[in-house]
Each structure stands twice: as structure tokens, then as C-alpha cells.
Design a protein around this motif. Structure first.
Motif, short mmCIF file in Angstrom:
data_model
loop_
_atom_site.label_atom_id
_atom_site.label_comp_id
_atom_site.label_asym_id
_atom_site.label_seq_id
_atom_site.Cartn_x
_atom_site.Cartn_y
_atom_site.Cartn_z
N ILE A 1 30.52 48.99 45.77
CA ILE A 1 29.73 49.02 47.01
C ILE A 1 28.26 49.20 46.70
CG2 ILE A 1 29.28 50.37 49.10
CD1 ILE A 1 32.30 50.97 49.19
N SER A 2 27.96 50.08 45.76
CA SER A 2 26.57 50.32 45.37
C SER A 2 25.92 49.05 44.80
CB SER A 2 26.51 51.45 44.33
OG SER A 2 25.19 51.66 43.90
N ILE A 3 26.66 48.33 44.00
CA ILE A 3 26.15 47.08 43.41
C ILE A 3 25.90 46.04 44.50
CG2 ILE A 3 26.79 45.10 41.97
CD1 ILE A 3 28.31 47.13 40.18
N GLU A 4 26.85 45.88 45.40
CA GLU A 4 26.72 44.85 46.44
C GLU A 4 25.61 45.16 47.43
OE1 GLU A 4 31.34 43.20 46.44
OE2 GLU A 4 30.66 44.53 48.05
N GLU A 5 25.32 46.44 47.63
CA GLU A 5 24.26 46.81 48.57
C GLU A 5 22.87 46.77 47.96
OE1 GLU A 5 25.42 50.65 50.02
OE2 GLU A 5 26.77 49.82 51.54
N ASP A 6 22.80 46.65 46.65
CA ASP A 6 21.50 46.58 45.98
C ASP A 6 20.81 45.26 46.33
OD1 ASP A 6 19.52 47.40 43.82
OD2 ASP A 6 20.19 45.45 43.07
N PRO A 7 19.58 45.28 46.87
CA PRO A 7 18.93 44.06 47.35
C PRO A 7 18.14 43.28 46.30
CG PRO A 7 17.58 45.95 47.92
CD PRO A 7 18.80 46.49 47.19
N TYR A 8 18.07 43.78 45.09
CA TYR A 8 17.15 43.20 44.11
C TYR A 8 17.81 42.17 43.19
CZ TYR A 8 14.28 47.07 45.71
OH TYR A 8 13.58 47.93 46.51
N PHE A 9 17.00 41.20 42.80
CA PHE A 9 17.31 40.18 41.79
C PHE A 9 18.40 39.19 42.23
CE2 PHE A 9 15.69 43.91 39.47
CZ PHE A 9 14.53 43.35 38.97
N PHE A 10 19.63 39.63 42.33
CA PHE A 10 20.73 38.75 42.73
C PHE A 10 21.36 39.24 44.03
CE2 PHE A 10 20.89 38.52 38.04
CZ PHE A 10 20.84 37.15 37.83
N LYS A 11 21.95 38.31 44.80
CA LYS A 11 22.99 38.71 45.73
C LYS A 11 24.21 38.99 44.85
CE LYS A 11 21.89 34.86 47.72
NZ LYS A 11 21.91 33.62 48.52
N LYS A 12 24.99 40.00 45.20
CA LYS A 12 26.04 40.42 44.27
C LYS A 12 27.38 40.63 44.99
CE LYS A 12 23.01 43.50 42.95
NZ LYS A 12 21.72 42.81 43.16
N GLN A 13 28.44 40.19 44.31
CA GLN A 13 29.81 40.40 44.77
C GLN A 13 30.61 40.96 43.60
OE1 GLN A 13 30.84 40.05 47.80
NE2 GLN A 13 29.33 38.72 48.78
N VAL A 14 31.44 41.97 43.89
CA VAL A 14 32.26 42.59 42.84
C VAL A 14 33.73 42.38 43.18
CG1 VAL A 14 32.81 44.68 41.56
CG2 VAL A 14 30.48 44.31 42.42
N LEU A 15 34.43 41.73 42.29
CA LEU A 15 35.85 41.43 42.45
C LEU A 15 36.64 42.44 41.62
CD1 LEU A 15 38.07 39.47 43.47
CD2 LEU A 15 37.59 38.05 41.46
N LEU A 16 37.41 43.29 42.29
CA LEU A 16 38.14 44.36 41.62
C LEU A 16 39.63 44.06 41.53
CD1 LEU A 16 36.58 47.49 43.37
CD2 LEU A 16 36.00 46.61 41.11
N SER A 17 40.22 44.51 40.43
CA SER A 17 41.67 44.43 40.26
C SER A 17 42.08 45.59 39.35
CB SER A 17 42.06 43.10 39.62
OG SER A 17 43.45 43.06 39.38
N SER A 18 43.27 46.10 39.57
CA SER A 18 43.74 47.17 38.70
C SER A 18 44.25 46.60 37.39
CB SER A 18 44.85 47.98 39.38
OG SER A 18 46.05 47.24 39.42
N VAL A 19 44.26 47.41 36.38
CA VAL A 19 44.77 47.01 35.06
C VAL A 19 46.23 46.58 35.17
CG1 VAL A 19 45.29 47.83 32.74
CG2 VAL A 19 43.17 48.54 33.85
N GLU A 20 46.99 47.26 36.03
CA GLU A 20 48.41 46.96 36.19
C GLU A 20 48.62 45.62 36.91
OE1 GLU A 20 47.68 51.24 35.74
OE2 GLU A 20 46.94 49.79 37.20
N GLU A 21 47.71 45.26 37.81
CA GLU A 21 47.85 44.03 38.58
C GLU A 21 47.47 42.79 37.79
OE1 GLU A 21 46.74 45.89 43.01
OE2 GLU A 21 45.26 44.79 41.82
N LEU A 22 46.58 42.91 36.83
CA LEU A 22 46.02 41.74 36.15
C LEU A 22 47.08 40.86 35.51
CD1 LEU A 22 43.48 40.19 35.50
CD2 LEU A 22 43.21 41.60 33.45
N PRO A 23 48.05 41.38 34.74
CA PRO A 23 49.07 40.50 34.16
C PRO A 23 49.88 39.75 35.21
CG PRO A 23 49.12 42.66 33.12
CD PRO A 23 48.23 42.78 34.32
N ILE A 24 50.13 40.39 36.35
CA ILE A 24 50.87 39.74 37.44
C ILE A 24 50.07 38.56 37.99
CG2 ILE A 24 51.81 40.07 39.76
CD1 ILE A 24 52.24 43.05 38.99
N ILE A 25 48.79 38.81 38.22
CA ILE A 25 47.91 37.76 38.76
C ILE A 25 47.81 36.58 37.80
CG2 ILE A 25 45.51 37.25 39.37
CD1 ILE A 25 45.38 40.30 40.22
N GLU A 26 47.58 36.87 36.54
CA GLU A 26 47.45 35.80 35.55
C GLU A 26 48.74 35.01 35.41
OE1 GLU A 26 46.09 38.04 32.17
OE2 GLU A 26 43.98 37.53 32.57
#
Length: 248
Positions: A114-139
Motif C-alpha cells: 500500500i505504501s509503495i502504490e500510494e507513493d506519487p513519485y517517479f513511477f505509477k506503481k502496482q504491487v502483485l502479492l502472492s504467498s510462498v505456499e500459493e506460488l507453486p500452485i499458481i505456476e
């Protein structure tokens, strides 16, 4: 995850290049992907470890900006159409960060995102989160889906049964199928150039069937009715009753 995102960029018809990013201060290196649309929008993708999220706004994004703007000759062009950094880059660049977190650090990861996405400087920013446990399932789901990644995620996100299944699930105990749906939903939320294919609603189809069964005269009368306000509608009914009485 890099290969999945790379394929999504390519299938979305962006020009795509990549460059090595070396972070000496934080003992980290990664591949940075730079996508460019025909309209001149730029999308930068970077997979960061969770521990570096607090350093994005005051350090990492500044180094990324310098790397991309000042070292474009070092880009490895992936697509036939080359990525070119123009004067519009500063106003039209979005940084997409992917990171995984442990279950125990989920809340901290969300706060940092949230802090990264609300920062107005340099880039517009989006953070895509996933848990360590979920990543193998997704892949696993992406690897087992044959053909286009775009076709796969569009088909999944528009599946009403899967949507209902997901919305009725308990957030604290998601099945593998629900984890799959959640991640694809996050892709549409965090990657701005992804767009949903809107299909006609049941109401649209029903209206078309009704129109096909009505004559031109009947359609004209329907349009007149829809244009009437409540007072006019009462007058219309009164006249209609009078006509029926006269016919009798």
C-alpha cells in the motif's frame, strides 16, 4: 513467475525488452522487463524479494529509472518491435512489482504494498502479492494450461461458476482452484493493460429475442410507451379502454 509475465506481455502485443538489474547495496540481482504499447505507455516488471519492499520508494525505483533511461542501449530486445524510451516515459510509466511473502508476514507485505502504490513519485506503481505456499500452485496451473496465457486467464475470469465458487469460499482456507482464481483476479487488478472481454448479458439476449418477434408497428408502439412519463401512461390506458368499449 518471470516467464509467465513475459508471455502475458508478448501476447498483449507490447514491444518488450529486458535488462539486468544489479542491486549491490542490498545484495540482489534480477531481470527487469520493459514493455511499451503503441500508444506510448510503458510497463516495467520486476520480481523483488519481500525484504526489499521497504526500499522501493526511496531507493530502488530511483535506480531503476536511471537504469532504464540512461542504459537503453543495453536492452535485450525480446520482440521484433523494439522498445524505445521517449520523452513521454516519465509521465506514462508504470512499475509492476511481484513479490511472495510468508503467511506470518502477510500483513507487513500488504502494508508495504500500500505504501509503495500510494507513493506519487517517479513511477505509477502496482504491487502483485502472492504467498510462498500459493506460488507453486499458481505456476502449476499456468504450466498445465495449453496455448495462450491470455486465453487461459480470460476464460477463467469470465467463468461465472468459478466466480461464484470463489466468492462463496472462506478466505482463510482456499482450495487450489480458488487460489488459482484469486491470482488471476489480481492480475487484472494490478496489470493495467489487461482488459476483460465483455460478453452480452442475458438481458441483452432476451431483449434481442423479443425484438425479433415483434412487428415494426409493435416495436414503434413499444418505443412510444418507453418515452411516456407516468401521467402520459395513465392517459394512454384511458384512451385504450375507450377504444375497446367502442369496438364492443
Amino acid at each position: 513467475m518471470d516467464s509467465i509475465i513475459e508471455q502475458i506481455f508478448i501476447e498483449s502485443h507490447l514491444s518488450l525488452a529486458k535488462v539486468k538489474y544489479i542491486e549491490k547495496d542490498h545484495d540482489f540481482s534480477a531481470v527487469v522487463y520493459i514493455g511499451q504499447t503503441l500508444q506510448g505507455d510503458y510497463f516495467i516488471y520486476l520480481h523483488l524479494p519481500e525484504r526489499l519492499l521497504p526500499h522501493v520508494t526511496n531507493d530502488i525505483q530511483i535506480k531503476l529509472l536511471s537504469l532504464i533511461k540512461n542504459h537503453s542501449k543495453s536492452f535485450e530486445q525480446i520482440t521484433d518491435s523494439a522498445v524505445e524510451i521517449s520523452s513521454s516515459f516519465d509521465k506514462n510509466a508504470t512499475l509492476i512489482i511481484f513479490t511472495t511473502h510468508k503467511s506470518s508476514t502477510k500483513n507487513d507485505a500488504i502494508k508495504n504494498a500500500i505504501s509503495i502504490e500510494e507513493d506519487p513519485y517517479f513511477f505509477k506503481k502496482q504491487v502483485l502479492l502472492s504467498s510462498v505456499e500459493e506460488l507453486p500452485i499458481i505456476e502449476s496451473y499456468f504450466n498445465s494450461s495449453k496455448g495462450s496465457h491470455i486465453a487461459y486467464i480470460q476464460s477463467l475470469i469470465s467463468d461465472i461458476e468459478r466466480f461464484n465458487e470463489f466468492t462463496n469460499a472462506k478466505a482463510s482456507k482456499l482450495s487450489k482452484r480458488e487460489i488459482e482464481y484469486l491470482f488471476v483476479a489480481k492480475l487484472y487488478e494490478k496489470i493495467p493493460f489487461l482488459s476483460l472481454i465483455v460478453t452480452p448479458s442475458v438481458q441483452d439476449v432476451l431483449q434481442q429475442e423479443i425484438d425479433n418477434k415483434l412487428s415494426k408497428e409493435q416495436l414503434a408502439e413499444c418505443e412510444k410507451l418507453l418515452d411516456l412519463d407516468i401521467n402520459d401512461l395513465e392517459d394512454w390506458f384511458t384512451e385504450l379502454v375507450k377504444e375497446d368499449e367502442n369496438n364492443d
